[in-house]
Design a protein around this motif. Structure first.
Motif, mmCIF file in Angstrom:
data_model
loop_
_atom_site.group_PDB
_atom_site.id
_atom_site.type_symbol
_atom_site.label_atom_id
_atom_site.label_comp_id
_atom_site.label_asym_id
_atom_site.label_seq_id
_atom_site.Cartn_x
_atom_site.Cartn_y
_atom_site.Cartn_z
ATOM 1 N N ASP A 162 0.803 10.553 7.731
ATOM 2 C CA ASP A 162 0.202 9.265 7.366
ATOM 3 C C ASP A 162 0.011 9.121 5.860
ATOM 4 N N ALA A 166 1.255 5.808 3.819
ATOM 5 C CA ALA A 166 0.165 4.920 3.405
ATOM 6 C C ALA A 166 0.154 4.724 1.890
ATOM 7 N N HIS A 170 0.310 1.116 0.182
ATOM 8 C CA HIS A 170 -0.664 0.725 -0.852
ATOM 9 C C HIS A 170 0.063 0.175 -2.064
ATOM 10 N N PHE A 189 -3.337 0.660 8.301
ATOM 11 C CA PHE A 189 -3.659 0.849 6.887
ATOM 12 C C PHE A 189 -5.152 0.664 6.630
ATOM 13 N N LEU A 192 -6.986 3.770 7.545
ATOM 14 C CA LEU A 192 -6.817 4.838 6.558
ATOM 15 C C LEU A 192 -7.610 4.564 5.293
ATOM 16 N N LEU A 202 -6.257 4.889 -2.209
ATOM 17 C CA LEU A 202 -5.819 3.619 -1.631
ATOM 18 C C LEU A 202 -6.567 2.426 -2.214
#
Length: 207
Positions: A162, A166, A170, A189, A192, A202
């Motif tokens: 992940d 991710a 981002h 997303f 996370l 992120l």
């Protein structure tokens, strides 16, 4: 103490920072690359002859470069059976998505990122942006369909897979352009982003 060289503006450095935070590893990070230099110094090149970031040095004399390899190593060493799946089928599903991020998703989105974020407005190449958007949106549709079937990249639980994907999302969603709604991708997303380990990664502005 895990030592990391690399600036946070690098997507590949952000992967490693997030992984270290997920694992609650004490981390000493030195800005390197871009305006910070260091990567062409003789000492650095002895450790990473590519002259790129990230680079880590871990206890026991472990020295590694290549971001996804570093993520794998940290998860295997410090979270076996958790972030690093021990069962081979699950592990290699995670591996395939990490490779996909690096070899397929990242190249598709690179031109749009470079044009929007690192190219002066008067010098932007709109054709490069359009091609990059078309290539990336097709991949995001694939990703949305994948996440419609399961909560995380490799199945029912958050794993090493992940993190790189991710970080790529981002960066893509941080570009100043319209984007297609992807409900399953957005759900994933957002989950996370709420992880404590993702703080400072992120929510990092693009540069």
């Amino acid at each position: 103490m895990l030592r990391l060289w690399g600036r946070l503006s690098s997507i590949n450095v952000r992967k490693v920072v997030w992984t270290a935070q997920e694992l609650a590893l004490p981390l000493q990070r030195t800005d390197a690359g871009g305006q910070f230099g260091i990567v062409r110094d003789a000492h650095y090149l002895r450790l990473n002859p590519n002259g790129l970031v990230p680079l880590i040095e871990d206890e026991g004399g472990v020295v590694l470069w290549e971001s996804n390899t570093i993520v794998r190593y940290l998860c295997a060493r410090y979270a076996p059976g958790q972030l690093y799946p021990e069962a081979l089928p699950a592990r290699f599903v995670a591996e395939q998505w990490m490779d996909w991020q690096q070899t397929t998703l990242n190249p598709a989105g690179r031109d749009a990122f470079i044009q929007w974020i690192r190219t002066p407005a008067a010098q932007r190449n709109e054709a490069l942006i359009h091609r990059s958007v078309a290539a990336t949106e097709a991949l995001l549709a694939l990703l949305d369909a994948h996440l419609a079937r399961q909560p995380f990249m490799a199945g029912e639980h958050f794993t090493m897979a992940d993190i790189p994907v991710a970080c790529e999302i981002h960066r893509w969603w941080g570009l100043p352009q319209e984007r297609t709604a992807r409900p399953h991708l957005e759900r994933w997303f957002q989950a996370l982003r709420e992880r404590p380990g993702a703080r400072g990664v992120l929510d990092q502005p693009l540069s």
